[in-house]
Design a protein around this motif. Structure first.
Motif, short mmCIF file in Angstrom:
data_model
loop_
_atom_site.label_atom_id
_atom_site.label_comp_id
_atom_site.label_asym_id
_atom_site.label_seq_id
_atom_site.Cartn_x
_atom_site.Cartn_y
_atom_site.Cartn_z
N LEU A 130 5.68 7.25 -3.01
CA LEU A 130 5.93 6.12 -1.85
C LEU A 130 6.64 5.02 -2.38
N LEU A 140 6.15 -2.51 3.26
CA LEU A 140 5.33 -1.39 2.94
C LEU A 140 3.91 -1.95 2.35
N SER A 141 2.74 -1.70 3.01
CA SER A 141 1.40 -1.90 2.37
C SER A 141 0.96 -0.67 1.83
N LEU A 142 0.61 -0.82 0.45
CA LEU A 142 -0.12 0.51 -0.39
C LEU A 142 -1.36 -0.07 -0.67
N THR A 163 3.65 0.72 7.31
CA THR A 163 4.99 -0.11 7.21
C THR A 163 5.20 -0.84 8.72
N HIS A 183 -1.20 3.65 3.64
CA HIS A 183 0.09 3.08 3.61
C HIS A 183 0.50 2.89 4.91
#
Length: 265
Positions: free
Chosen positions: A39, A15-17, A10, A8
């Motif tokens: 998250l 936010l990239s998961l 940001t 993860h």
């Protein structure tokens, strides 16, 4: 050093998961589920996050729940209610976390999305799929009832008859098929998936964050509400939204004939 099972980052209020167990096609473990739920909950409360992208590494988006090690327990003695409790606190909690996240969530489906993995995509607000992606309602192949909210989500997206076809037969279908059925917003070349998801997320992150959250809530709730209830919810949401700085900026920019500068507040 072993990489985390959920990556993860940001950047630019996005936010990239990333599910990061490519050797299992990103089959979900309980620890991964709990991490994603945490998250997403934090994203809802964070002013630094205004959009979320969910994707996977390798050839799979998510192959569903990781069932390794569970076969033995399914044939042994169980306490009544164990399975239901596990679903409520596991798969259903995960899907609810996506549906209830106060920031828009984009699924960037990079490969196979099967079972719970398909339902994870269906729960997202927008779905982008790589041309090589495929989807499978795999439960019937294992003699199981669809879980993880599948029988709730799928009929609302494609209608009950099509949902039954997908769930009764468990056949794999392509990203193009998914787009035709309305399960996917857009199919893009594999090499363009990350770029397109980022571009969409950045547009959302530059938007009026609270208005988007309230819009998401209204649309999701409308599927289970009568007209009077939906209209009352709409009026209440607009009343709340008009107190935000972004709404005031939107109206002011219209009067002043300029582009709005939203700050997510």
């Amino acid at each position: 050093m072993t990489e985390p099972a959920v990556l993860h980052t940001t950047a630019g209020h996005v936010l990239s998961l990333t599910l990061n167990r490519p050797e299992t096609l990103n089959a979900l473990t309980p620890d991964q589920r709990d991490e994603i739920v945490r998250l997403l909950s934090e994203a809802s409360a964070s002013p630094e996050v205004r959009a979320v992208v969910l994707t996977g590494t390798g050839r799979g988006f998510c192959a569903g729940a990781d069932l390794r090690g569970t076969a033995a327990t399914t044939t042994g003695e169980r306490v009544p209610g164990d399975v239901a409790r596990t679903l409520r606190t596991g798969a259903q909690r995960l899907i609810a976390a996506v549906l209830d996240c106060e920031k828009p969530v984009i699924a960037a489906v990079n490969g196979t999305a099967a079972g719970l993995g398909a339902h994870l995509a269906w729960a997202c607000d927008l779905v982008l799929a790589a041309e090589s992606a495929r989807f499978i309602e795999v439960f019937v192949r294992r003699g199981l009832v669809p879980d993880g909210g599948g029988a709730y989500l799928l009929p609302r997206l494609v209608g009950p008859r099509r949902a039954k076809e997908l769930m009764f037969f468990g056949d794999a279908f392509t990203a193009t098929d998914a787009e035709r059925m309305g399960l996917v917003n857009r199919v893009v070349p594999d090499g363009d998936l990350d770029k397109t998801a980022r571009a969409w997320a950045e547009r959302l992150a530059a938007g009026p964050t609270r208005a988007l959250a309230l819009t998401k809530q209204l649309v999701n709730a409308s599927l289970d509400a009568d007209r009077a209830t939906a209209f009352a919810a709409e009026a209440a949401a607009q009343e709340i939204n008009m107190t935000t700085a972004d709404a005031q900026e939107g109206v002011r920019s219209f009067v002043e004939r300029r582009n709005p500068a939203y700050r997510g507040r």
